[in-house]
Enzyme design. Sequence first.
Site, PDB file in Angstrom:
ATOM      1  N   ARG A  31       0.835  -1.214   0.000  1.00 24.55           N
ATOM      2  CA  ARG A  31       0.000   0.000   0.000  1.00 24.55           C
ATOM      3  C   ARG A  31       0.860   1.250   0.000  1.00 24.55           C
ATOM      4  O   ARG A  31       2.033   1.225   0.367  1.00 24.55           O
ATOM      5  CB  ARG A  31      -0.931   0.032   1.217  1.00 24.55           C
ATOM      6  N   GLU A  37      -0.756  10.033   8.550  1.00 18.96           N
ATOM      7  CA  GLU A  37       0.397   9.242   9.000  1.00 18.96           C
ATOM      8  C   GLU A  37       0.520   9.299  10.516  1.00 18.96           C
ATOM      9  O   GLU A  37       0.435  10.368  11.119  1.00 18.96           O
ATOM     10  CB  GLU A  37       1.652   9.800   8.335  1.00 18.96           C
ATOM     11  N   HIS A  38       0.732   8.119  11.097  1.00 21.55           N
ATOM     12  CA  HIS A  38       0.836   7.958  12.552  1.00 21.55           C
ATOM     13  C   HIS A  38      -0.458   8.411  13.250  1.00 21.55           C
ATOM     14  O   HIS A  38      -0.415   8.932  14.359  1.00 21.55           O
ATOM     15  CB  HIS A  38       2.063   8.706  13.103  1.00 21.55           C
ATOM     16  N   ASP A  40      -3.251   6.112  12.883  1.00 18.57           N
ATOM     17  CA  ASP A  40      -4.093   4.912  13.071  1.00 18.57           C
ATOM     18  C   ASP A  40      -4.092   4.436  14.518  1.00 18.57           C
ATOM     19  O   ASP A  40      -5.142   4.104  15.078  1.00 18.57           O
ATOM     20  CB  ASP A  40      -3.746   3.786  12.074  1.00 18.57           C
ATOM     21  N   SER A 133       5.392  -4.221   2.978  1.00 19.77           N
ATOM     22  CA  SER A 133       5.724  -5.575   2.530  1.00 19.77           C
ATOM     23  C   SER A 133       5.321  -6.590   3.593  1.00 19.77           C
ATOM     24  O   SER A 133       4.900  -7.708   3.275  1.00 19.77           O
ATOM     25  CB  SER A 133       7.212  -5.685   2.222  1.00 19.77           C
ATOM     26  N   ASP A 178      -2.240  -0.865   7.566  1.00 15.81           N
ATOM     27  CA  ASP A 178      -1.630  -1.625   6.475  1.00 15.81           C
ATOM     28  C   ASP A 178      -2.404  -2.906   6.171  1.00 15.81           C
ATOM     29  O   ASP A 178      -2.635  -3.259   5.015  1.00 15.81           O
ATOM     30  CB  ASP A 178      -0.175  -1.977   6.837  1.00 15.81           C
ATOM     31  N   TYR A 228       9.263   3.916  16.597  1.00 15.82           N
ATOM     32  CA  TYR A 228       7.808   3.758  16.426  1.00 15.82           C
ATOM     33  C   TYR A 228       7.122   3.521  17.777  1.00 15.82           C
ATOM     34  O   TYR A 228       6.189   4.252  18.135  1.00 15.82           O
ATOM     35  CB  TYR A 228       7.536   2.620  15.435  1.00 15.82           C
TER      36      TYR A 228
HETATM   37  C1  GLA Z   1       3.458   1.701   9.777  1.00 16.99           C
HETATM   38  C2  GLA Z   1       2.426   0.981  10.622  1.00 16.99           C
HETATM   39  C3  GLA Z   1       1.036   1.573  10.411  1.00 16.99           C
HETATM   40  C4  GLA Z   1       1.045   3.092  10.600  1.00 16.99           C
HETATM   41  C5  GLA Z   1       2.190   3.722   9.809  1.00 16.99           C
HETATM   42  C6  GLA Z   1       2.348   5.195  10.099  1.00 16.99           C
HETATM   43  O1  GLA Z   1       3.207   1.484   8.429  1.00 16.99           O
HETATM   44  O2  GLA Z   1       2.392  -0.387  10.287  1.00 16.99           O
HETATM   45  O3  GLA Z   1       0.117   0.972  11.293  1.00 16.99           O
HETATM   46  O4  GLA Z   1       1.116   3.424  11.958  1.00 16.99           O
HETATM   47  O5  GLA Z   1       3.432   3.099  10.073  1.00 16.99           O
HETATM   48  O6  GLA Z   1       1.231   5.886   9.667  1.00 16.99           O
END
Ligand code: GLA
Length: 411
Positions: A31, A37-38, A40, A133, A178, A228
């Site tokens: 995807r 971003e960040h 979810d 991936s 994802d 993260y």
């Molecule tokens: C990674 C995580 C997702 C999301 C993104 C940031 O891809 O797997 O869940 O938190 O980072 O948006």
Amino acid sequence: MTLEDLAGHTVQRFVHVYGRQPRWIAAAPGRVNIIGEHTDYNGGFVLPMAIERYTVIAADRPVRDTNQIQFDSTICDKPATLDLARPLKPFPKGSWVNYPIGVIAGFLARGLNPGSFDAMIHSTVPLGAGLSSSAALEVATATLLEAITDRKLDPVEKALLCQKAEHDYAGMPCGIMDQFISVMGRENHVLLLDCRSRKPELVPMSDPSVTVLIINTNVKHELTYSEYPARRKQCETAAKILGVPSLRDATADALERVKGKMDEVVFRRARHVIGEIERTVHAAEGVRASNWPTVGQLMYASHRSLRDDYEVSCKELDTVVEIAESIGLKGGMIGCRMTGAGFGGCTVALVKTDAIDAISKKLAADYKKKTGIEAIIFVSRPAAGATMIKTDGPSRSFVRACSCASLPVPD
Ligand code: GLA
């Protein structure tokens, strides 16, 4: 490479290693996240689309029942064997096979035992480039196991099972974006996902005058695994100080009011998340209305916020976005931002379709000049989510026409 070509290559490898045709072929896409971003893991909104890059798994029962699962792959390290007679546990940290094992564990926990099988994995989703991936591998495995166990999971349950696999077996406390998009992607649509209610909404994106361009910086800073979880904790701290269950429930005004009670870094993390959730909702409206200049501005604003407040960008990602800004709307560049967890990987850009060639050339040349690195640049239409390409037996039809099973076998 089309999905059919990729499936064909996977079948060839399967036949080469195992000496017979596979009975099942499953596929799941990577995807790219347009914006959000960040958000979810903060109960916010995200706006990803599945891309035309896939992980494919071909599989068959072994010749003799061994109570084992064999995984081989064209993309990663050595083959792996899983003994179903023993309790499942993760392989050493960093091993690719932890993703499928985690998914198998999820099926076993539901009383769904796939039994022995031999599998070959092949992929066109670049590894560790922020294009999911790992989710593609998890969701392809889950799709295969649905066919093997003859039990179709509800799509939300399937995505959550894959997310849990990543938490428990790969040690990555990811959010739900994802896996949801890899399961639920639809051709010519982006997915506006409310990560609090888990309600997905497909938003059409098929304006032929606009194309999604993905620019892989070809750098990966090994920070994601430590940074993260650290970002997640900072968001939880901010929510606690704000007195809300998650940052989804906070507003910019409320954040300003508690500024004095918060560490400056925690304040900036929360400011990013609250602003990004708002930008994502506006961007979805912009996509719906084909209001591209607005979507583009929101993408640039997202990048600045990720760079300055959330601090998950890096100089290579920033360089691509600076080049994009220098091309500008007049040159056909609508907007650009880093995508995925950050610290390297890809940027996503929306470009005017008739300017793709000129923009790709300029991005590649300027990026090389400024960083000394070759970028990999490609386009993708929004693609469909996971699918079975081949299922066994006459009672189970071919979901997608496949000419790959009859391809010649390499020697
Ligand atoms: C990674 C995580 C997702 C999301 C993104 C940031 O891809 O797997 O869940 O938190 O980072 O948006």
